[in-house]
Design a protein around this motif. Structure first.
Motif, mmCIF file in Angstrom:
data_model
loop_
_atom_site.group_PDB
_atom_site.id
_atom_site.type_symbol
_atom_site.label_atom_id
_atom_site.label_comp_id
_atom_site.label_asym_id
_atom_site.label_seq_id
_atom_site.Cartn_x
_atom_site.Cartn_y
_atom_site.Cartn_z
ATOM 1 N N CYS A 69 0.848 -1.163 0.188
ATOM 2 C CA CYS A 69 -0.175 0.255 -0.213
ATOM 3 C C CYS A 69 0.993 0.969 -0.637
ATOM 4 C CB CYS A 69 -1.036 0.290 1.253
ATOM 5 S SG CYS A 69 -2.180 -1.226 1.290
ATOM 6 N N SER A 70 1.870 1.251 0.709
ATOM 7 C CA SER A 70 3.178 2.469 0.779
ATOM 8 C C SER A 70 3.439 2.393 -0.435
ATOM 9 C CB SER A 70 4.315 2.127 2.414
ATOM 10 O OG SER A 70 4.598 3.106 1.926
ATOM 11 N N GLU A 71 3.729 1.429 -1.273
ATOM 12 C CA GLU A 71 4.616 1.667 -2.778
ATOM 13 C C GLU A 71 3.565 2.526 -3.411
ATOM 14 O OE1 GLU A 71 7.713 -1.874 -2.242
ATOM 15 O OE2 GLU A 71 6.085 -2.445 -3.460
ATOM 16 N N LEU A 72 2.400 2.009 -3.603
ATOM 17 C CA LEU A 72 1.496 2.439 -4.086
ATOM 18 C C LEU A 72 0.280 4.107 -4.684
ATOM 19 C CD1 LEU A 72 -0.678 -1.139 -4.655
ATOM 20 C CD2 LEU A 72 0.806 0.121 -6.525
ATOM 21 N N GLY A 73 1.663 4.281 -3.009
ATOM 22 C CA GLY A 73 0.833 5.707 -2.533
ATOM 23 C C GLY A 73 -0.719 5.483 -2.066
ATOM 24 N N VAL A 74 -1.235 4.373 -1.530
ATOM 25 C CA VAL A 74 -2.821 4.811 0.019
ATOM 26 C C VAL A 74 -1.882 5.512 1.055
ATOM 27 C CG1 VAL A 74 -4.064 2.780 0.999
ATOM 28 C CG2 VAL A 74 -3.268 2.552 -1.360
ATOM 29 N N ASP A 75 -2.643 6.519 0.950
ATOM 30 C CA ASP A 75 -2.945 7.366 2.294
ATOM 31 C C ASP A 75 -3.695 6.268 3.497
ATOM 32 O OD1 ASP A 75 -2.772 8.863 4.134
ATOM 33 O OD2 ASP A 75 -3.943 10.153 3.531
ATOM 34 N N ILE A 76 -3.328 5.579 4.254
ATOM 35 C CA ILE A 76 -3.395 4.790 5.817
ATOM 36 C C ILE A 76 -3.336 5.833 6.979
ATOM 37 C CG2 ILE A 76 -2.950 2.957 7.671
ATOM 38 C CD1 ILE A 76 -1.640 1.114 4.803
ATOM 39 N N ARG A 77 -4.636 6.125 7.378
ATOM 40 C CA ARG A 77 -4.251 7.004 8.145
ATOM 41 C C ARG A 77 -4.653 6.846 9.702
ATOM 42 N NH1 ARG A 77 -5.183 13.479 6.730
ATOM 43 N NH2 ARG A 77 -4.481 13.293 4.621
ATOM 44 N N CYS A 78 -3.718 6.394 11.664
ATOM 45 C CA CYS A 78 -4.352 5.285 11.956
ATOM 46 C C CYS A 78 -4.670 6.462 13.018
ATOM 47 C CB CYS A 78 -3.402 4.603 12.690
ATOM 48 S SG CYS A 78 -3.051 3.078 11.531
ATOM 49 N N GLY A 79 -5.288 5.667 13.800
ATOM 50 C CA GLY A 79 -6.172 6.389 15.705
ATOM 51 C C GLY A 79 -7.843 7.651 14.982
ATOM 52 N N VAL A 80 -7.930 7.457 13.891
ATOM 53 C CA VAL A 80 -8.743 8.351 13.277
ATOM 54 C C VAL A 80 -10.488 7.072 13.407
ATOM 55 C CG1 VAL A 80 -10.284 9.204 11.432
ATOM 56 C CG2 VAL A 80 -7.871 9.480 11.593
ATOM 57 N N SER A 81 -11.540 8.017 14.108
ATOM 58 C CA SER A 81 -12.763 7.331 14.530
ATOM 59 C C SER A 81 -13.962 7.934 13.503
ATOM 60 C CB SER A 81 -12.821 7.352 16.210
ATOM 61 O OG SER A 81 -12.037 6.196 17.176
ATOM 62 N N VAL A 82 -14.417 6.737 13.189
ATOM 63 C CA VAL A 82 -14.946 7.262 12.281
ATOM 64 C C VAL A 82 -16.884 6.837 12.767
ATOM 65 C CG1 VAL A 82 -16.959 6.918 10.098
ATOM 66 C CG2 VAL A 82 -14.257 6.263 9.863
ATOM 67 N N HIS A 83 -17.463 8.387 12.549
ATOM 68 C CA HIS A 83 -18.807 8.336 14.060
ATOM 69 C C HIS A 83 -19.884 8.561 13.265
ATOM 70 C CE1 HIS A 83 -18.738 12.656 13.931
ATOM 71 N NE2 HIS A 83 -17.394 12.652 14.392
ATOM 72 N N GLY A 84 -19.851 8.633 11.930
ATOM 73 C CA GLY A 84 -21.005 9.039 10.939
ATOM 74 C C GLY A 84 -20.553 9.568 9.791
ATOM 75 N N MET A 85 -21.826 8.547 8.921
ATOM 76 C CA MET A 85 -21.343 8.368 7.234
ATOM 77 C C MET A 85 -23.135 9.302 6.330
ATOM 78 S SD MET A 85 -20.180 4.869 6.477
ATOM 79 C CE MET A 85 -20.008 4.633 5.182
ATOM 80 N N GLU A 86 -22.422 9.638 5.132
ATOM 81 C CA GLU A 86 -24.277 10.073 5.034
ATOM 82 C C GLU A 86 -24.448 10.377 3.637
ATOM 83 O OE1 GLU A 86 -27.590 13.846 5.437
ATOM 84 O OE2 GLU A 86 -25.705 13.697 6.403
#
Length: 407
Positions: A69-86
């Motif tokens: 994923c790193s080699e392909l430029g995927v932006d991995i963001r940890c410590g991020v909680s998702v609490h809503g989707m619309e």
């Protein structure tokens, strides 16, 4: 922080990372969000034997996926909680770090453990079987010197094997005592049926052959009636199908457990109680799909015991009832990490094709990914519930009758 991305993957476990790498390979920009501090999900703590293929080591697989994923430029963001989707004109993802937007979203949130309440379970030293796994295999800390595992299912048996290999002393695997919340977990017949599903992982050829034969002949009832109270040893761990934990004992921490022999229906045998020394107890009630975000988003749901409970209604291509929202991994039903990875690749192929980036071979890649998932599921040694294939066929038919026809 506002971030535009074509694809947001929620969950950095086997399904999420596999999907991210596959989508990025086909030119779809990807952002991965995960509430934990490191990517990989539960993979870093998992390993098991895959028959003649040798050991499947989750830490190695996780590292390879993260590197890719790193080699392909995927932006991995940890410590991020998702609490809503619309969904408006695009998907809006509300997180602890602000709002993200994307044309496509993949929910790869995995599963959570089912608690097994029993007398004394709030004492220090009582933990879930998953916690014992993480302590041992990720943090390299023994959960204790001598432990009891309560609950017989795929999760407890596979992790018991991991603990044994790591040098952790497991004194016995037992059932929970019958109570209103224990349900089938306290039933020797139901537990015997689950154990027969694991016959392919048995250490001896005669056990593997005998287990498959017994499963085919549906002999779990006979096994529960004839099973000796002393049990038998598997990987040098006593498996006691006719013994239950009545209580966990101790003052400031776990010091012992009270065991009782049970009848084939799970009811205790009066006068058979005895105390077994232990300094940790691992509770295993199985897993259920972690699907709250799908509910927040407004997905349709179906209930399937074979898949572990309530799952988002989705089709064979992993699409849900909502535009641009896909699912993969244990949120779709409890299966092995290998199946989750194959589902992640399938979901990515479906989204790439839907986005028009797959070119002339887009549909071909989707069909190949569907066949890969079917093959992986068919040959998976670890089967959490019987009847998974049939349950998924019914699920896909239901999706076609509703969402597939545009209803």
């Amino acid at each position: 922080m506002n971030k535009m991305a074509h694809l947001i993957v929620i969950g950095a476990g086997p399904a999420g990372l596999s999907a991210a790498a596959t989508a990025a390979e086909q030119g779809l920009p990807v952002t991965v969000l995960d509430e934990f501090t490191e990517p990989g999900g539960r993979m870093p703590g998992q390993y098991h034997e895959e028959g003649s293929k040798g050991w499947w080591v989750g830490k190695h697989v996780s590292d390879e996926l993260i590197t890719r994923c790193s080699e392909l430029g995927v932006d991995i963001r940890c410590g991020v909680s998702v609490h809503g989707m619309e969904y408006t004109t695009t998907w809006e993802i509300s997180t602890s770090c602000g709002l993200f937007t994307a044309d496509y979203v993949l929910l790869a949130t995995g599963a959570a453990e089912i608690p097994v309440p029993l007398d004394g379970w709030t004492l220090p030293g009582v933990m879930s079987i998953g916690a014992a796994q993480v302590m041992t295999n990720v943090h390299y800390v023994k959960p204790g010197e001598r432990g009891i595992i309560v609950g017989m299912n795929v999760l407890s048996m596979t992790i018991a094997r991991e603990l044994s290999v790591a040098g952790v002393k497991v004194a016995a695997i037992t059932l929970p005592c019958t109570n209103p919340l224990a349900g089938a977990a306290a039933d020797p017949t139901a537990s015997a049926k689950l154990l027969l599903q694991l016959s392919g992982l048995a250490p001896a050829a005669w056990m593997r052959a005998g287990g498959k034969l017994a499963a085919a002949m549906r002999m779990e009832g006979l096994i529960a009636r004839c099973y000796p109270h002393r049990g038998f040893r598997l990987w040098d761990i006593p498996v006691r199908l006719r013994t239950a934990v009545l209580s966990v004992n101790g003052q400031d921490r776990v010091e012992s457990v009270t065991l009782v022999h049970v009848k084939p229906d799970g009811s205790p045998i009066p006068g058979s109680e005895r105390v077994e020394p232990a300094d940790f107890v691992a509770l295993s009630g199985g897993l259920y799909p972690l699907a709250e975000l799908a509910a927040v988003a407004g997905c349709k749901f179906v209930y399937s015991p074979e898949l572990g409970g309530h799952v988002p209604l989705h089709g064979e291509r992993m699409e849900t009832s909502l535009k641009g929202l896909y699912v993969a991994g244990n949120i779709t039903g409890i299966e092995s990490g290998l199946v989750a990875m194959a589902q992640g690749r399938l979901a990515a192929a479906s989204m790439v094709h839907a986005a028009g980036l797959g070119g002339a071979k887009g549909e071909q890649r989707v069909q190949e990914a569907i066949r890969e998932v079917d093959f992986t599921r068919k040959h998976a040694l670890i089967q959490f519930h019987p009847g998974i294939t049939e349950a998924r066929t019914q699920l896909y038919q239901q999706w076609e009758q509703t969402c597939g026809s545009g209803v």
